[in-house]
Design a protein around this motif. Structure first.
Motif, PDB file in Angstrom:
ATOM      1  N   SER A  28       0.834  -1.202   0.000  1.00  0.00           N
ATOM      2  CA  SER A  28       0.000   0.000   0.000  1.00  0.00           C
ATOM      3  C   SER A  28       0.871   1.255   0.000  1.00  0.00           C
ATOM      4  CB  SER A  28      -0.894  -0.014   1.245  1.00  0.00           C
ATOM      5  OG  SER A  28      -1.380   1.277   1.530  1.00  0.00           O
ATOM      6  N   GLY A  29       0.520   2.190  -0.839  1.00  0.00           N
ATOM      7  CA  GLY A  29       1.251   3.459  -0.873  1.00  0.00           C
ATOM      8  C   GLY A  29       1.153   4.213   0.442  1.00  0.00           C
ATOM      9  N   LYS A  30       0.002   4.099   1.111  1.00  0.00           N
ATOM     10  CA  LYS A  30      -0.164   4.765   2.402  1.00  0.00           C
ATOM     11  C   LYS A  30       0.746   4.148   3.455  1.00  0.00           C
ATOM     12  CE  LYS A  30      -4.847   6.223   1.414  1.00  0.00           C
ATOM     13  NZ  LYS A  30      -6.255   6.031   1.649  1.00  0.00           N
ATOM     14  N   MET A  31       0.901   2.839   3.421  1.00  0.00           N
ATOM     15  CA  MET A  31       1.801   2.181   4.384  1.00  0.00           C
ATOM     16  C   MET A  31       3.258   2.543   4.097  1.00  0.00           C
ATOM     17  SD  MET A  31       0.563   0.563   6.873  1.00  0.00           S
ATOM     18  CE  MET A  31      -0.824  -0.336   7.466  1.00  0.00           C
ATOM     19  N   LEU A  37       7.569   8.134   7.370  1.00  0.00           N
ATOM     20  CA  LEU A  37       7.327   9.154   8.394  1.00  0.00           C
ATOM     21  C   LEU A  37       7.624   8.685   9.814  1.00  0.00           C
ATOM     22  CD1 LEU A  37       3.962  10.669   7.101  1.00  0.00           C
ATOM     23  CD2 LEU A  37       6.221  11.736   7.069  1.00  0.00           C
ATOM     24  N   MET A  38       7.248   7.468  10.148  1.00  0.00           N
ATOM     25  CA  MET A  38       7.336   7.007  11.536  1.00  0.00           C
ATOM     26  C   MET A  38       8.745   7.069  12.116  1.00  0.00           C
ATOM     27  SD  MET A  38       4.328   6.614  12.633  1.00  0.00           S
ATOM     28  CE  MET A  38       4.430   5.639  14.111  1.00  0.00           C
ATOM     29  N   PRO A  39       9.777   6.590  11.431  1.00  0.00           N
ATOM     30  CA  PRO A  39      11.112   6.685  12.031  1.00  0.00           C
ATOM     31  C   PRO A  39      11.535   8.127  12.313  1.00  0.00           C
ATOM     32  CG  PRO A  39      11.129   5.161  10.189  1.00  0.00           C
ATOM     33  CD  PRO A  39       9.800   5.850  10.168  1.00  0.00           C
ATOM     34  N   LYS A  40      11.160   9.042  11.430  1.00  0.00           N
ATOM     35  CA  LYS A  40      11.494  10.453  11.624  1.00  0.00           C
ATOM     36  C   LYS A  40      10.765  11.018  12.847  1.00  0.00           C
ATOM     37  CE  LYS A  40      12.196  11.111   6.704  1.00  0.00           C
ATOM     38  NZ  LYS A  40      11.667  11.682   5.473  1.00  0.00           N
ATOM     39  N   LEU A  41       9.492  10.668  12.982  1.00  0.00           N
ATOM     40  CA  LEU A  41       8.716  11.168  14.113  1.00  0.00           C
ATOM     41  C   LEU A  41       9.222  10.599  15.435  1.00  0.00           C
ATOM     42  CD1 LEU A  41       5.194  10.982  12.467  1.00  0.00           C
ATOM     43  CD2 LEU A  41       6.466  13.056  13.062  1.00  0.00           C
ATOM     44  N   ALA A  44      12.438  12.173  16.525  1.00  0.00           N
ATOM     45  CA  ALA A  44      12.235  13.523  17.051  1.00  0.00           C
ATOM     46  C   ALA A  44      11.459  13.505  18.374  1.00  0.00           C
ATOM     47  CB  ALA A  44      11.486  14.371  16.027  1.00  0.00           C
ATOM     48  N   ASN A  45      11.252  12.310  18.940  1.00  0.00           N
ATOM     49  CA  ASN A  45      10.496  12.141  20.178  1.00  0.00           C
ATOM     50  C   ASN A  45       9.086  12.722  20.086  1.00  0.00           C
ATOM     51  OD1 ASN A  45      12.446  10.724  21.673  1.00  0.00           O
ATOM     52  ND2 ASN A  45      13.525  12.637  22.083  1.00  0.00           N
ATOM     53  N   SER A  46       8.512  12.667  18.909  1.00  0.00           N
ATOM     54  CA  SER A  46       7.139  13.144  18.711  1.00  0.00           C
ATOM     55  C   SER A  46       6.153  12.078  19.167  1.00  0.00           C
ATOM     56  CB  SER A  46       6.885  13.439  17.233  1.00  0.00           C
ATOM     57  OG  SER A  46       7.702  14.483  16.788  1.00  0.00           O
ATOM     58  N   TYR A  64       1.756  -3.397  11.231  1.00  0.00           N
ATOM     59  CA  TYR A  64       2.882  -2.547  10.831  1.00  0.00           C
ATOM     60  C   TYR A  64       3.769  -2.208  12.036  1.00  0.00           C
ATOM     61  CZ  TYR A  64       5.587   1.541   9.751  1.00  0.00           C
ATOM     62  OH  TYR A  64       6.637   2.416   9.628  1.00  0.00           O
ATOM     63  N   MET A  65       3.144  -1.764  13.124  1.00  0.00           N
ATOM     64  CA  MET A  65       3.914  -1.374  14.308  1.00  0.00           C
ATOM     65  C   MET A  65       4.723  -2.559  14.852  1.00  0.00           C
ATOM     66  SD  MET A  65       3.439   1.775  14.739  1.00  0.00           S
ATOM     67  CE  MET A  65       2.519   3.115  15.378  1.00  0.00           C
ATOM     68  N   SER A  66       4.107  -3.719  14.902  1.00  0.00           N
ATOM     69  CA  SER A  66       4.813  -4.911  15.379  1.00  0.00           C
ATOM     70  C   SER A  66       5.945  -5.284  14.430  1.00  0.00           C
ATOM     71  CB  SER A  66       3.844  -6.078  15.515  1.00  0.00           C
ATOM     72  OG  SER A  66       2.894  -5.805  16.497  1.00  0.00           O
ATOM     73  N   LEU A  67       5.685  -5.198  13.138  1.00  0.00           N
ATOM     74  CA  LEU A  67       6.695  -5.512  12.131  1.00  0.00           C
ATOM     75  C   LEU A  67       7.921  -4.623  12.285  1.00  0.00           C
ATOM     76  CD1 LEU A  67       7.414  -7.041   9.476  1.00  0.00           C
ATOM     77  CD2 LEU A  67       6.279  -5.173   8.253  1.00  0.00           C
ATOM     78  N   ARG A  68       7.688  -3.363  12.579  1.00  0.00           N
ATOM     79  CA  ARG A  68       8.795  -2.399  12.695  1.00  0.00           C
ATOM     80  C   ARG A  68       9.331  -2.283  14.127  1.00  0.00           C
ATOM     81  NH1 ARG A  68       9.597  -3.282   7.986  1.00  0.00           N
ATOM     82  NH2 ARG A  68       9.017  -1.857   6.323  1.00  0.00           N
ATOM     83  N   GLY A  69       8.729  -3.009  15.056  1.00  0.00           N
ATOM     84  CA  GLY A  69       9.197  -2.965  16.438  1.00  0.00           C
ATOM     85  C   GLY A  69       8.910  -1.636  17.126  1.00  0.00           C
TER      86      GLY A  69
END
Length: 93
Positions: A28-31, A37-41, A44-46, A64-69
């Motif tokens: 998915s393009g959204k994923m 975006l997520m690693p950058k956020l 930055a402790n966002s 997704y969150m589990s996949l990326r830890g």
């Protein structure tokens, strides 16, 4: 497809062939954008709040969150009121 994936992941020894590969999630393009975006956020402790009215979308976001830890908490209609308040308080602190 995702519902079959969830069911088959409960019985991987017997139904593992029906599980979707992780690459299917990232098709998915959204994923893919979220994946940028997520690693950058997080770096930055966002604080990040992802909202959806659809539980299946929340299921995909959890995958997704589990996949990326990535640390995450799910709050949906099945969340008890007391737990919901505690989750919101932790997020706001």
């Amino acid at each position: 497809d995702h519902q079959l994936h969830i069911f088959s992941s409960s019985w991987p020894a017997h139904l593992g062939e029906f599980m979707l590969p992780d690459s299917a999630l990232m098709a998915s393009g959204k994923m893919r954008l979220l994946d940028e975006l997520m690693p950058k956020l997080f770096a930055a402790n966002s604080k990040v709040l992802l909202f959806s009215q659809w539980t299946m979308t929340l299921d995909l976001l959890e995958w997704y969150m589990s996949l990326r830890g990535l640390s995450h908490v799910r709050l949906d209609g099945s969340t008890q009121v007391e737990e919901r308040l505690a989750i919101v308080d932790r997020f706001n602190d």
